[in-house]
Design a protein around this motif. Structure first.
Motif, PDB file in Angstrom:
ATOM      1  N   GLN A 204     -27.573 -12.058  43.592  1.00 20.83           N
ATOM      2  CA  GLN A 204     -28.725 -11.536  42.801  1.00 20.83           C
ATOM      3  C   GLN A 204     -29.012  -9.923  43.488  1.00 20.83           C
ATOM      4  OE1 GLN A 204     -31.109 -15.358  43.183  1.00 20.83           O
ATOM      5  NE2 GLN A 204     -31.462 -14.729  41.116  1.00 20.83           N
ATOM      6  N   ARG A 206     -29.766  -6.939  42.783  1.00 19.81           N
ATOM      7  CA  ARG A 206     -30.413  -5.954  42.452  1.00 19.81           C
ATOM      8  C   ARG A 206     -32.011  -6.342  43.084  1.00 19.81           C
ATOM      9  NH1 ARG A 206     -32.723  -6.736  36.073  1.00 19.81           N
ATOM     10  NH2 ARG A 206     -33.371  -8.858  36.258  1.00 19.81           N
ATOM     11  N   VAL A 294     -34.329   0.890  41.558  1.00 17.07           N
ATOM     12  CA  VAL A 294     -34.412  -0.502  40.794  1.00 17.07           C
ATOM     13  C   VAL A 294     -35.628  -0.701  39.888  1.00 17.07           C
ATOM     14  CG1 VAL A 294     -34.347  -2.902  41.005  1.00 17.07           C
ATOM     15  CG2 VAL A 294     -32.601  -1.591  42.320  1.00 17.07           C
ATOM     16  N   GLY A 298     -35.067   1.312  36.523  1.00 16.27           N
ATOM     17  CA  GLY A 298     -34.690   0.238  35.810  1.00 16.27           C
ATOM     18  C   GLY A 298     -32.753   0.055  36.085  1.00 16.27           C
ATOM     19  N   TYR A 299     -32.644   0.448  37.215  1.00 18.57           N
ATOM     20  CA  TYR A 299     -31.257   0.473  37.811  1.00 18.57           C
ATOM     21  C   TYR A 299     -30.845  -1.184  37.970  1.00 18.57           C
ATOM     22  CZ  TYR A 299     -27.139   1.265  40.652  1.00 18.57           C
ATOM     23  OH  TYR A 299     -25.691   1.254  41.231  1.00 18.57           O
ATOM     24  N   ASN A 300     -29.943  -1.601  37.295  1.00 20.89           N
ATOM     25  CA  ASN A 300     -29.634  -3.028  37.339  1.00 20.89           C
ATOM     26  C   ASN A 300     -28.184  -3.203  37.876  1.00 20.89           C
ATOM     27  OD1 ASN A 300     -31.741  -4.035  36.100  1.00 20.89           O
ATOM     28  ND2 ASN A 300     -31.103  -3.631  34.146  1.00 20.89           N
ATOM     29  N   ARG A 301     -27.305  -2.423  37.923  1.00 13.02           N
ATOM     30  CA  ARG A 301     -26.040  -2.414  38.350  1.00 13.02           C
ATOM     31  C   ARG A 301     -25.749  -2.475  39.876  1.00 13.02           C
ATOM     32  NH1 ARG A 301     -22.643  -3.376  34.350  1.00 13.02           N
ATOM     33  NH2 ARG A 301     -23.360  -2.666  32.260  1.00 13.02           N
TER      34      ARG A 301
END
Length: 329
Positions: A204, A206, A294, A298-301
């Motif tokens: 997990q 992020r 993050v 909204g950085y999810n990668r």
């Protein structure tokens, strides 16, 4: 077209129909099926199994386990004479892809699932290879028939210690005894650091920089109040002012003890002060900025490398400050 299929058994059960689910990951389409299987035989404990039997929040498989089957969106050319060798060479890749796919399935399941008693599946956790067993890799055709009279079978992936590798140092046992005897609370930052490391272990990624940065932020008032008994922890300082406050208090006490002061920020004639102390700058660059990306962008990668650098940045910064404080003892 011929494609690889990976099967394995997970230690807990999910309650969805045995139909096929399409999972899109990075432009690839995987096909996932989950099939309930009976619980492992244990010497003690409740064990029940059936299509319409559920033990709420059961991650230990008392009500059964799940056999996952994942068809991977990769084409295999079986006209090549060495296709089986190529298949074997890609074994680790196929297992990793199937695990990523199942964890995406579980992520959505955890978010959406709720039984008719109102129980949500918040307990579901991502899987890692050492959770799983009975791996089976085969090639299948469009009707899901196995081809090539060929399969790779592995019982499990576990890291096992033997002999002295399992023994704990006397200091560890002593520390546990002292903390239990004295009712010593575990500082929140240490819980958060362990949580960040666990997020990396569970894939997990992020969440790791968020947890690691929160650990560092909660560490600062803990240390300030340790050094300054008059510090009011209810005073809500922002992160910059926490660092400035700690720098001032620590420097003063180091000087009084015959050591040099600490200088963490540069002093430009105009403009903002910035961190230049190496360990703290690493925390800022690798952890704090990624956490902001993050949370706010909204950085999810987040990759495993990024997550681990964020975790390591927070740990290194904490270790550096603790090393400076030890000079005062």
């Amino acid at each position: 077209m011929i494609k690889p299929r990976v099967e394995f058994i997970a230690p807990f059960r999910v309650y969805v129909s045995e139909e096929f689910f399409e999972v899109k990951l990075e432009s690839k389409i995987f096909i996932v099926q989950s099939v309930p299987v009976p619980p492992a035989i244990l010497s003690e404990g409740i064990q029940v199994h059936g299509k319409n039997i559920e033990i709420s929040h059961d991650i230990f498989g008392y009500a059964g386990r799940t056999k996952f089957s994942v068809v991977i969106d990769e084409d295999i050319d079986i006209s090549c004479t060495n296709w089986k060798n190529a298949f074997c060479d890609n074994e680790a890749l196929y297992i990793q892809m199937s695990l990523s796919c199942v964890n995406r399935f579980l992520e959505v399941y955890r978010d959406q699932d709720k039984n008719r008693l109102g129980d949500k599946s918040f307990h579901v956790i991502p899987l890692v290879k050492s959770d799983l067993y009975n791996f089976r890799l085969v090639a299948i055709d469009e009707q899901f028939n196995e081809v090539g009279d060929f399969a790779i079978i592995r019982p499990a992936f576990h890291r096992t210690g033997f002999g002295t590798a399992v023994e704990r140092e006397a200091e560890i046992i002593n520390n546990i005894q002292v903390m239990l005897r004295n009712e010593t609370s575990i500082p929140i930052y240490r819980d958060l650091i362990n949580s960040a490391r666990n997020y990396i272990w569970r894939g997990q990624y992020r969440l790791a920089p968020v947890e690691a940065n929160t650990a560092f932020e909660s560490f600062l008032p803990e240390i300030i109040s340790h050094l300054d008994q008059n510090f009011n922890r209810s005073e809500r300082l922002d992160l910059y002012n926490k660092l400035k406050r700690l720098q001032g208090i620590l420097s003063s006490q180091l000087i009084n003890s015959g050591y040099s002061s600490v200088v963490w920020f540069n002093n430009p004639p105009n403009g903002w002060q910035t961190l230049h102390q190496q360990e703290l700058k690493t925390w800022y660059d690798d952890c704090y900025l990624l956490r902001n990306k993050v949370i706010h962008e909204g950085y999810n990668r987040v990759t495993r490398e990024e997550a681990f650098k964020a975790y390591q940045g927070a740990v290194t910064a904490i270790d550096y400050i603790e090393a400076e404080i030890k000079k005062l003892i």
